[in-house]
Design an enzyme around this catalytic site. Structure first.
Site, PDB file in Angstrom:
ATOM      1  N   SER A 163       0.855  -1.188   0.000  1.00  0.00           N
ATOM      2  CA  SER A 163       0.000   0.000   0.000  1.00  0.00           C
ATOM      3  C   SER A 163       0.888   1.236   0.000  1.00  0.00           C
ATOM      4  CB  SER A 163      -0.891   0.014   1.253  1.00  0.00           C
ATOM      5  OG  SER A 163      -1.566   1.249   1.394  1.00  0.00           O
ATOM      6  N   TYR A 180      -1.780  -0.556  10.464  1.00  0.00           N
ATOM      7  CA  TYR A 180      -1.843  -0.816   9.028  1.00  0.00           C
ATOM      8  C   TYR A 180      -0.612  -0.267   8.329  1.00  0.00           C
ATOM      9  CZ  TYR A 180      -3.717  -0.999   4.271  1.00  0.00           C
ATOM     10  OH  TYR A 180      -3.906  -1.258   2.929  1.00  0.00           O
TER      11      TYR A 180
END
Length: 273
Positions: A163, A180
């Protein structure tokens, strides 16, 4: 002249020899989190170019829907329910796939988890859940596929879905997502380190770092901060259903034979500013 008008005639002898570089016929691709979102889009792309796709995800009914969707497109698809955070189930699941479908040529580590909370209030249980799916489960699955399928045959393609959150910090206008971001940053360097280790073994390892795509996982983030995201994205739009497909096909195919250890952002320009 439009861009479309300027495209070469792919039927001509001078260009048709490129097609075999992208042909995945006879190859088996295992895609985690493949029942929806980015995983299903990648399955569509690889299946369109001939791969047999194997999808894993937690929910059987979503897998069944994805399988029917892919089969309607003429794609051979198999599904196996399982939670990447359930470490004890990873080995047996791979064993079943190898016995029932065949050796795994392409591994797409797409399954992921997220959690939004200020760092001072972030629950340890949620931190561990994110790490267990995004890093620990990914490590164990990759290790198993390498040992049982890729290394004995001296070939393979591993694609990690990281990501842009693993390439940079978090905009303070957005919800805090330390776990995350940390896990995806770990996956970025997991890609580099594993690529170097596997480089002389016929196995390439690369990652795709998506920006913001409308998926079930990003639904809450987009509801909270879509306008801020668009303002920060040079292209001023979110990712579409097709924006990852070309890169996924490239990294899964022989066309990327000399690429390894790369973390490629597909983000509308977010990481360029």
């Amino acid at each position: 002249m439009s861009f479309q008008d300027a495209q070469p005639d792919v039927s001509s002898p001078s260009t048709s020899r490129l097609r075999p570089l992208f042909d995945l016929s006879g190859r088996i691709a295992l895609i985690t989190g493949g029942s929806r979102g980015l995983g299903l889009q990648i399955a569509e792309a690889l299946g369109e170019y001939g791969a047999t796709v194997v999808l894993t995800a937690r929910k059987q009914h979503e897998l069944d829907e994805a399988q029917a969707h892919l089969r309607a497109q003429g794609i051979t698809a198999h599904v196996y329910a399982g939670d990447l955070g359930d470490f004890a189930a990873i080995g047996p699941t791979v064993t079943r796939i190898l016995a029932e479908v065949g050796p795994i040529d392409i591994l797409v580590n797409n399954a992921g988890a997220t959690w939004g909370a200020p760092t001072a209030e972030h629950p340890l249980e949620a931190w561990l859940k994110v790490m267990n799916v995004n890093l620990n489960g990914t490590f164990l699955l990759t290790q198993t596929v390498l040992r049982e399928s890729m290394l004995p045959r001296g070939q393979g393609r591993i694609i990690n879905i990281a990501s842009v959150a693993g390439l940079q910090g978090n905009d303070p206008r957005m919800a805090a997502t330390l776990a995350y971001n940390t896990s995806k940053g770990g996956l970025v360097n997991f890609t580099r380190a594993l690529a170097a280790e596997m480089a002389d073994k016929g196995i390439t390892v690369n990652s795709i770092c998506p920006g913001y795509f409308p998926t079930k996982m990003t639904k809450g983030t987009l509801a909270y901060g879509e306008q801020a995201i668009l303002e920060h994205t040079p292209m001023r739009r979110l990712g579409s259903d097709t924006d990852l497909k070309g890169l996924a096909l490239l990294l899964a195919s022989d066309a990327s034979a000399y690429m390894t250890g790369q973390n490629i952002a597909v983000d509308g320009g977010i990481t360029s500013v």
